[in-house]
Design an enzyme around this catalytic site. Sequence first.
Site: not given
Length: 312
Positions: A131, A226-227
Amino acid sequence: MTKELKILLAAPRGFCAGVDRAIEIVKKTLGKFGPPVYVRHEIVHNTQVVENLKKLGAIFVEELEEVRDRTRPVIFSAHGVPKSVPKEASNMKMFYIDATCPLVTKVHREAERHNKNGNKIILIGHKNHPEVIGTMGQIPKENIVLIETIEDAKNLKLEGSIAYVTQTTLSVDDTKDIIEVLEKKFPGIKAPIKEDICYATTNRQNAVKKIASQCDMFLVIGSDNSSNSKRLVEVAKKAGCDKSYLINFKNELPIKEIVECNKIGLTSGASAPEKLVQSFISEIKKHTKISIEENTNSKESVTFKLPSSLTN
Ligand code: SF4
């Protein structure tokens, strides 16, 4: 009397509207165009979701040049892509569908607007996360700087008109502290019109915060890339549950420790399917007597439209 383990289930948990939409985009593309379809990067950061889509005919690649059959559709993941990616796809004459979450796109447009208005942009986020790469790639690189910590904020040297944007899946509390430093250091710094950390991240963190201090152990179901899932573990620890773990597969469950507990907390990241949560509960049930209490902190009703290329 047999000891009973209480499982406090956090709610909301699991899939958010952006993840739901991205998975639906892959399924609908497979339905409309037939397999295979290519997906650039994991559509969402969850191993099981990716494996299931592979079985339906999705082929995952990291870069467009890995696409062997350029006549097949290619989908960009929910995390968003730098502007160079759709450009490259067009140059390669590929048909692409963008599954970027609309809330990530909102941050992209915001960064663009600040850039057009002559502001230097500070992006608060995690280096190398897709992202962050996508958001940085919306504007010329000399006009955007990434910071990750309070220390980075303190050491930052910038002049002129400044604005900040953030990654959507950060810790709400840690980000607040970083923003406080920025606001002191750069009076007049422009903030996002509407919070960049998304509703799903905020709600899942608040739900964990509410129950973590009552728990002997807290389990967050999610993949280790997964942040938002990793942030939930940190939130649970900060809220008072030292034994907080990220679990991706059933065989990672610390069963011996779990059965010693009186109360455990359970949640799942925004990219983890509810099926996983239920299968983990079934696994725990094999080893001890349990009772489940769901603790709903807020309700969600957000949905996002699919791209018109899939609905027309
Ligand atoms: S976590 Fe937030 S920004 Fe990310 S896909 Fe879900 S709704 Fe969109």
